[in-house]
Scaffold this motif. Sequence first.
Motif, PDB file in Angstrom:
ATOM      1  N   ILE A  59      73.066  14.493   0.341  1.00 34.94           N
ATOM      2  CA  ILE A  59      74.457  14.482   0.786  1.00 34.94           C
ATOM      3  C   ILE A  59      74.531  14.853   2.263  1.00 34.94           C
ATOM      4  CG2 ILE A  59      76.699  15.613   0.553  1.00 34.94           C
ATOM      5  CD1 ILE A  59      76.114  15.988  -2.378  1.00 34.94           C
ATOM      6  N   CYS A  60      75.302  14.081   2.987  1.00 39.10           N
ATOM      7  CA  CYS A  60      75.587  14.358   4.387  1.00 39.10           C
ATOM      8  C   CYS A  60      76.988  14.967   4.450  1.00 39.10           C
ATOM      9  CB  CYS A  60      75.529  13.065   5.196  1.00 39.10           C
ATOM     10  SG  CYS A  60      76.008  13.288   6.909  1.00 39.10           S
ATOM     11  N   SER A  61      77.093  16.191   4.975  1.00 39.32           N
ATOM     12  CA  SER A  61      78.395  16.844   5.107  1.00 39.32           C
ATOM     13  C   SER A  61      78.918  16.682   6.518  1.00 39.32           C
ATOM     14  CB  SER A  61      78.286  18.334   4.784  1.00 39.32           C
ATOM     15  OG  SER A  61      77.937  18.520   3.443  1.00 39.32           O
TER      16      SER A  61
ATOM     17  N   TYR B 100      76.870   4.712   4.879  1.00 35.97           N
ATOM     18  CA  TYR B 100      76.223   5.723   4.048  1.00 35.97           C
ATOM     19  C   TYR B 100      77.304   6.330   3.159  1.00 35.97           C
ATOM     20  CZ  TYR B 100      73.156   9.569   2.775  1.00 35.97           C
ATOM     21  OH  TYR B 100      72.376  10.459   2.070  1.00 35.97           O
ATOM     22  N   LYS B 101      77.175   6.202   1.867  1.00 34.45           N
ATOM     23  CA  LYS B 101      78.245   6.591   0.947  1.00 34.45           C
ATOM     24  C   LYS B 101      78.106   7.990   0.370  1.00 34.45           C
ATOM     25  CE  LYS B 101      80.456   2.815   1.397  1.00 34.45           C
ATOM     26  NZ  LYS B 101      81.611   2.835   2.270  1.00 34.45           N
ATOM     27  N   ASP B 102      76.931   8.623   0.526  1.00 36.94           N
ATOM     28  CA  ASP B 102      76.734   9.949  -0.045  1.00 36.94           C
ATOM     29  C   ASP B 102      77.202  11.012   0.953  1.00 36.94           C
ATOM     30  OD1 ASP B 102      76.062  11.677  -2.033  1.00 36.94           O
ATOM     31  OD2 ASP B 102      73.900  11.475  -1.788  1.00 36.94           O
ATOM     32  N   ILE B 103      78.511  11.013   1.200  1.00 38.70           N
ATOM     33  CA  ILE B 103      79.129  11.864   2.216  1.00 38.70           C
ATOM     34  C   ILE B 103      80.082  12.854   1.549  1.00 38.70           C
ATOM     35  CG2 ILE B 103      80.785  11.879   4.129  1.00 38.70           C
ATOM     36  CD1 ILE B 103      79.660   9.225   5.018  1.00 38.70           C
ATOM     37  N   GLN B 104      80.067  14.058   2.057  1.00 40.90           N
ATOM     38  CA  GLN B 104      81.068  15.056   1.698  1.00 40.90           C
ATOM     39  C   GLN B 104      81.818  15.378   2.990  1.00 40.90           C
ATOM     40  OE1 GLN B 104      79.613  19.034   0.976  1.00 40.90           O
ATOM     41  NE2 GLN B 104      81.366  19.518  -0.300  1.00 40.90           N
TER      42      GLN B 104
END
Length: 73
Positions: free
Chosen positions: A2-4, A30-34
């Motif tokens: 996850i990329c915050s 990139y969809k794995d974002i918080q």
Amino acid sequence: MICSVIITSYDIDRYEDLRDSVKSVLNQNYKDIQLVLVLEDKDLVKNIQDDFDDDRIKIDHAEEKLGLSKARN
């Protein structure tokens, strides 16, 4: 992984800039974002909640004026 991404804001007069920033982050390849928003104005919180229904957005509403450095930390 996850990329915050953390965005701070305190001024409702800059809401359009905040909204555009949120859109930009959520529209990345990139969809794995918080996305963590640290907001000092309750109207900012309400507007974001009204405009975005996305589980990747986490809002931290500061009841007190934090200042830029404290909000980012």
